[in-house]
Design an enzyme around this catalytic site. Structure first.
Site, PDB file in Angstrom:
ATOM      1  N   HIS A  22       0.855  -1.199   0.000  1.00 19.71           N
ATOM      2  CA  HIS A  22       0.000   0.000   0.000  1.00 19.71           C
ATOM      3  C   HIS A  22       0.887   1.243   0.000  1.00 19.71           C
ATOM      4  CE1 HIS A  22      -4.120   1.706   1.131  1.00 19.71           C
ATOM      5  NE2 HIS A  22      -3.322   2.761   1.000  1.00 19.71           N
ATOM      6  N   HIS A  24       1.200   5.000  -2.389  1.00 22.21           N
ATOM      7  CA  HIS A  24       0.646   5.828  -3.457  1.00 22.21           C
ATOM      8  C   HIS A  24       1.765   6.526  -4.216  1.00 22.21           C
ATOM      9  CE1 HIS A  24      -3.714   5.628  -2.400  1.00 22.21           C
ATOM     10  NE2 HIS A  24      -3.221   5.325  -1.210  1.00 22.21           N
ATOM     11  N   ASP A  26       1.752   9.180  -6.106  1.00 26.01           N
ATOM     12  CA  ASP A  26       1.753  10.634  -5.949  1.00 26.01           C
ATOM     13  C   ASP A  26       1.960  11.064  -4.501  1.00 26.01           C
ATOM     14  OD1 ASP A  26      -0.700   9.358  -5.621  1.00 26.01           O
ATOM     15  OD2 ASP A  26      -1.875  11.130  -6.064  1.00 26.01           O
ATOM     16  N   GLY A 184      -9.862   7.827  -1.947  1.00 23.09           N
ATOM     17  CA  GLY A 184     -10.563   9.074  -1.723  1.00 23.09           C
ATOM     18  C   GLY A 184     -11.401   9.013  -0.465  1.00 23.09           C
ATOM     19  N   HIS A 211     -10.040   0.665  -0.219  1.00 24.04           N
ATOM     20  CA  HIS A 211      -9.807   1.497   0.964  1.00 24.04           C
ATOM     21  C   HIS A 211     -11.064   1.423   1.840  1.00 24.04           C
ATOM     22  CE1 HIS A 211      -6.359   3.365  -1.032  1.00 24.04           C
ATOM     23  NE2 HIS A 211      -6.116   4.056   0.081  1.00 24.04           N
ATOM     24  N   GLU A 214     -10.729   3.201   7.337  1.00 23.77           N
ATOM     25  CA  GLU A 214      -9.712   4.179   7.704  1.00 23.77           C
ATOM     26  C   GLU A 214     -10.395   5.383   8.367  1.00 23.77           C
ATOM     27  OE1 GLU A 214      -6.107   6.811   5.663  1.00 23.77           O
ATOM     28  OE2 GLU A 214      -7.749   6.076   4.420  1.00 23.77           O
ATOM     29  N   ASP A 303       1.916   3.959   2.828  1.00 26.57           N
ATOM     30  CA  ASP A 303       0.850   4.816   2.331  1.00 26.57           C
ATOM     31  C   ASP A 303       1.424   5.950   1.472  1.00 26.57           C
ATOM     32  OD1 ASP A 303      -1.749   5.484   1.836  1.00 26.57           O
ATOM     33  OD2 ASP A 303      -2.138   6.401   3.777  1.00 26.57           O
TER      34      ASP A 303
END
EC number: 3.5.4.4
Length: 379
Positions: A22, A24, A26, A184, A211, A214, A303
């Site tokens: 996991h 990202h 960006d 998101g 996701h 969370e 993350d």
């Protein structure tokens, strides 16, 4: 002597083979790269053009305790990733940075729909990222390190393009794309809104994670698993809400928690990020400690390395310092992650038996010395 061989020192943690599920794309740029890409593409919105200051700004802004505020920091990274050249560079550097931290296998996710402001088609986004990762793998191999990187394509819950992105993931699954995810804000955008997309993925025998658990509680996890068929849970922190302690001190699992544990549904936990977004009050109070002791299929992840100011090694250092984990625990988390990867079974097994287990065995075979300089010699 046995305890000495199992101590997880910072140096051993860094050198130990690690698996990341996991992360990202960006959320993992180098601050210097953000600045250089901003200058090259005329992006004028950065809060600083000093690399150290910008790195601190990302971490400080992400330490708000709010997922929504945390996500706002991505405006700058996404803003400088609007060309094929930028995507290629970021992906190649991602592979290099992970390999330098001892990661031997990674699944890195991103939302192709976010990188179209410069006119790129979705397919062009995917192809640029895949080319970048292959270049990063080549560079690391030339430097004597090896990493394998696969990608997951994310759809943003709020943008209603999940079906389109899922088809893209299926179209490119023989070219490095291993699966699909929705990301998101959870609140107000339940996973069941995309139920048809997940049904399509299952018909295509395609992998996906969601996701869930969370920023929102047990209903999000329940819908992701029971209505959508999630193979893994992105974060899944709130599953701890279905675990209680009786008056006699024994632990009681609710039906959902029992199902998640019994079915070995992987939890993609990201301790630093979970504290930043308020999903956990602190590392010491993070559910990962309890879930590990109850033998849930827990994995450790980063993350967003830029926003968290973190690496896989840093994540494990925090867990070692907080929970007293050893190399055995690190190997347990790492094998969990490799078992849960979206690679074919034989390829997962080969990485476990040929890379991960021998890597930990080699580190345990070293004798620890305490004198200045931290000298190591083989036993």
């Amino acid at each position: 002597m046995h305890d000495e061989l199992n101590i997880a020192t910072p140096d051993r943690i860094r050198r130990a083979p690690k698996v990341l599920l996991h992360d990202h794309l960006d959320g993992g740029l180098r601050p210097s790269t953000v600045i250089e890409l901003a200058e090259a593409h005329g992006y004028r919105e950065l809060p600083s053009t000093d690399s150290e200051e910008l790195g601190r700004w990302f971490v400080d802004s992400a330490n708000s305790g709010s997922l929504e505020r945390y996500l706002e920091t991505f405006a700058h990274t996404v803003g400088v990733m609007q060309s094929a050249e930028a995507l290629f560079r970021v992906a190649a550097e991602c592979a290099e940075d992970l390999a330098d931290d001892g990661v031997v296998y990674a699944e890195v996710r991103y939302a192709p729909e976010l990188f179209q402001e410069g006119g790129l088609e979705l397919a062009e986004v995917v192809e640029a990222v895949e080319a970048g990762f292959r270049e990063g793998e080549r560079r690391t191999a030339a430097a004597g390190r090896r990493i394998r990187v696969g990608t997951l394509l994310c759809a943003m819950r709020q943008n209603a393009r999940a079906a389109e992105i899922a088809k893209l993931a299926v179209d490119y699954r023989d070219d490095g794309v291993l699966g699909f995810d929705i990301a998101g804000p959870e609140a107000g955008f339940p996973p069941t809104w995309n139920r048809e997309t997940f049904e399509y993925l299952r018909r295509q025998n395609a992998h996906f994670t969601i996701h869930a658990g969370e920023a929102f509680g047990l209903p999000s996890i329940w819908e992701a698993i029971q209505h959508c068929g999630a193979e893994r849970l992105g974060h899944g922190v709130r599953i701890v809400d279905d675990i209680s302690t009786t008056g006699s001190g024994s632990v009681r699992l609710g039906r959902l928690a029992s199902y998640v544990r019994d079915r070995r549904i992987p939890l993609e936990m990201c301790p630093t990020s979970n504290v930043q977004t308020g999903a956990a009050p602190s590392i010491a109070e993070h559910p990962i400690g309890r879930l590990r002791s109850l033998y849930f299929r827990v994995t450790v992840n980063t993350d967003n390395r830029l926003m968290g100011g973190t690496t896989m090694s840093h994540e494990f250092e925090k867990l070692v310092d907080t929970f007293g984990y050893t190399l055995d625990d690190m190997q347990w988390f790492t094998v969990n992650a490799m078992k849960s990867a979206f690679l074919p079974f034989d390829e997962r097994l080969a990485l476990i038996n040929d890379v991960i287990k021998p890597g930990y065995a080699g580190i345990r075979a070293e004798r620890l010395f305490t004198q200045a300089g931290g000298e190591r010699t083989a036993r």
